[in-house]
Design a protein around this motif. Structure first.
Motif, PDB file in Angstrom:
ATOM      1  N   GLN A 123       2.856   7.482   4.242  1.00 40.98           N
ATOM      2  CA  GLN A 123       2.244   7.608   5.565  1.00 40.98           C
ATOM      3  C   GLN A 123       0.722   7.577   5.466  1.00 40.98           C
ATOM      4  OE1 GLN A 123       4.168  11.267   6.690  1.00 40.98           O
ATOM      5  NE2 GLN A 123       5.797  10.218   7.836  1.00 40.98           N
ATOM      6  N   ALA A 124       0.193   8.216   4.448  1.00 41.43           N
ATOM      7  CA  ALA A 124      -1.262   8.200   4.249  1.00 41.43           C
ATOM      8  C   ALA A 124      -1.749   6.799   3.893  1.00 41.43           C
ATOM      9  CB  ALA A 124      -1.643   9.195   3.145  1.00 41.43           C
ATOM     10  N   ALA A 125      -0.976   6.100   3.078  1.00 41.32           N
ATOM     11  CA  ALA A 125      -1.355   4.749   2.672  1.00 41.32           C
ATOM     12  C   ALA A 125      -1.304   3.774   3.849  1.00 41.32           C
ATOM     13  CB  ALA A 125      -0.437   4.271   1.553  1.00 41.32           C
ATOM     14  N   ALA A 126      -0.340   3.957   4.739  1.00 36.71           N
ATOM     15  CA  ALA A 126      -0.189   3.052   5.884  1.00 36.71           C
ATOM     16  C   ALA A 126      -1.404   3.091   6.802  1.00 36.71           C
ATOM     17  CB  ALA A 126       1.077   3.406   6.664  1.00 36.71           C
ATOM     18  N   GLY A 159       6.097  -3.765   0.738  1.00 39.83           N
ATOM     19  CA  GLY A 159       6.285  -3.733  -0.715  1.00 39.83           C
ATOM     20  C   GLY A 159       5.257  -2.858  -1.406  1.00 39.83           C
ATOM     21  N   LEU A 160       4.003  -2.927  -0.955  1.00 44.57           N
ATOM     22  CA  LEU A 160       2.950  -2.104  -1.541  1.00 44.57           C
ATOM     23  C   LEU A 160       3.163  -0.628  -1.202  1.00 44.57           C
ATOM     24  CD1 LEU A 160       0.351  -1.944  -3.159  1.00 44.57           C
ATOM     25  CD2 LEU A 160      -0.930  -2.401  -1.048  1.00 44.57           C
ATOM     26  N   ALA A 203      -4.831   2.595  -3.133  1.00 43.06           N
ATOM     27  CA  ALA A 203      -4.630   1.240  -3.652  1.00 43.06           C
ATOM     28  C   ALA A 203      -4.569   0.228  -2.517  1.00 43.06           C
ATOM     29  CB  ALA A 203      -3.357   1.182  -4.484  1.00 43.06           C
ATOM     30  N   VAL A 204      -4.119   0.655  -1.341  1.00 47.37           N
ATOM     31  CA  VAL A 204      -4.067  -0.244  -0.183  1.00 47.37           C
ATOM     32  C   VAL A 204      -5.464  -0.729   0.163  1.00 47.37           C
ATOM     33  CG1 VAL A 204      -3.559  -0.399   2.271  1.00 47.37           C
ATOM     34  CG2 VAL A 204      -1.977   0.803   0.749  1.00 47.37           C
ATOM     35  N   ARG A 237       0.215  -8.257  -8.888  1.00 48.20           N
ATOM     36  CA  ARG A 237       0.254  -7.533 -10.177  1.00 48.20           C
ATOM     37  C   ARG A 237       0.816  -6.127 -10.029  1.00 48.20           C
ATOM     38  NH1 ARG A 237      -4.778 -10.338 -11.105  1.00 48.20           N
ATOM     39  NH2 ARG A 237      -5.965  -8.562 -10.298  1.00 48.20           N
ATOM     40  N   ILE A 238       0.802  -5.559  -8.809  1.00 42.86           N
ATOM     41  CA  ILE A 238       1.225  -4.162  -8.680  1.00 42.86           C
ATOM     42  C   ILE A 238       2.408  -3.957  -7.737  1.00 42.86           C
ATOM     43  CG2 ILE A 238      -1.064  -3.240  -9.237  1.00 42.86           C
ATOM     44  CD1 ILE A 238      -1.574  -2.887  -6.269  1.00 42.86           C
TER      45      ILE A 238
END
Length: 321
Positions: A172-175, A234-235, A248-249, A263-264
């Motif tokens: 959720q934080a990454a989104a 996917g990420l 990373a996003v 690559r990830i």
């Protein structure tokens, strides 16, 4: 949607919009692919002569994409567009020289010749300036996953099976890094020509919701590049596995490099992707004067045989005695 040159058909239906269905130009060789516009079936649709030179019609389409290789025409493979990702709210349009008097007849005819995994949900008249693709203001996609050691068999074709435990809070934080206007070059398919489709898009909202083993990603934006949603999901899944941090996003976005993402993280498989809705300017959905009412399909009517009525009446009389 098919790109069609002006082509006469021996029925009230004539395709005159060059951007009608967004695929290859119409030729004598590709004309048979229009299985869903069967001239003889269409001939029974009543039309009326109006002063307007052309009429534009909107189709709201739902389909189960598990048997197809996407929507648009592709050489050597079956796509939904040959018949007319899973979709509940795909929109197409077509143009005729005449106005239909009753869209329910057309609606029933279309669904009568389509395979059962492709359905026309609505048929409506729209403003002449309406375009199913270029008039879209926002789209909403949903991606479904099933997080458990063992997959529910009834969902195997309609959700991505994830066997890893996931950190939902991290996802959720990454989104949130996706929300806003960004260059999504790193999330476009490597074969996609970004010179034809600007990579800068706006994500209005991106929600990640888990209910038991059911995991849903819902994203709304002004537009999406090819495979962008599946690449974003996917990420986020790799973030959920705690292989990479949420930040990373941002790093991948800023790189504008598709190879850095590759690559990830892998692209999420297509079976979990659903187009939920497409938002348009309401003024473009208002048809010209004299247009027929929208068809949402028609209910099947029960007919009562007079002989059955007489039999029922006789049985009632006997019971009364």
């Amino acid at each position: 949607m098919f790109k069609s040159r002006a082509m006469k058909l021996s029925s009230p239906l004539h395709f005159v919009d060059k951007n009608l269905f967004g695929g290859a130009p119409m030729t004598a060789a590709t004309a048979p692919q229009l299985k869903w516009i069967h001239v003889r079936r269409m001939a029974r649709c009543r039309v009326s002569m109006e002063s307007q030179s052309t009429w534009k019609w909107r189709l709201l389409i739902a389909y189960d994409g598990s048997k197809y290789s996407g929507w648009q025409l592709q050489p050597g493979t079956l796509t939904v567009q040959h018949m007319i990702e899973d979709a509940l709210g795909k929109v197409a349009h077509f143009v005729t020289f005449h106005c239909f008097e009753d869209l329910e007849i057309l609606h029933a005819s279309l669904n009568g010749i389509l395979p059962h995994d492709v359905r026309i949900r609505e048929v409506s008249a729209v403003h002449p300036d309406f375009h199913a693709r270029f008039s879209a203001q926002r789209k909403t996609y949903k991606y479904k996953a099933y997080v458990a050691p063992v997959m529910e068999p009834f969902q195997r074709s309609y959700a991505y099976h994830i066997r890893h435990q996931l950190n939902i809070n991290a996802m959720q934080a990454a989104a949130l890094y996706f929300v806003g206007e960004h260059d999504f070059s790193a999330f476009a398919n490597a074969s996609n020509d970004l010179s034809l489709r600007p990579p800068v898009r706006e994500i209005v909202q991106f929600n990640v919701v888990a209910t038991g083993p059911q995991l849903e990603f819902e994203v709304e934006g002004t537009g999406f590049l090819y495979r962008q949603v599946r690449n974003m999901v996917g990420l986020l899944i790799e973030v959920g596995k705690e292989v990479i941090p949420p930040s990373a996003v941002q790093s991948v976005l800023e790189s504008q490099d598709r190879t850095k993402l590759a690559r990830i993280a892998r692209s999420a498989p297509p079976n979990g992707l659903y187009l939920m809705s497409v938002l348009y300017d309401e003024s473009l959905l208002v048809p010209a004067a004299g247009a027929p009412k929208t068809s949402y399909g028609r209910w099947q009517q029960s007919t009562t045989c007079s002989r059955i009525e007489k039999g029922w009446a006789a049985a009632t009389d006997i019971a009364a005695v």
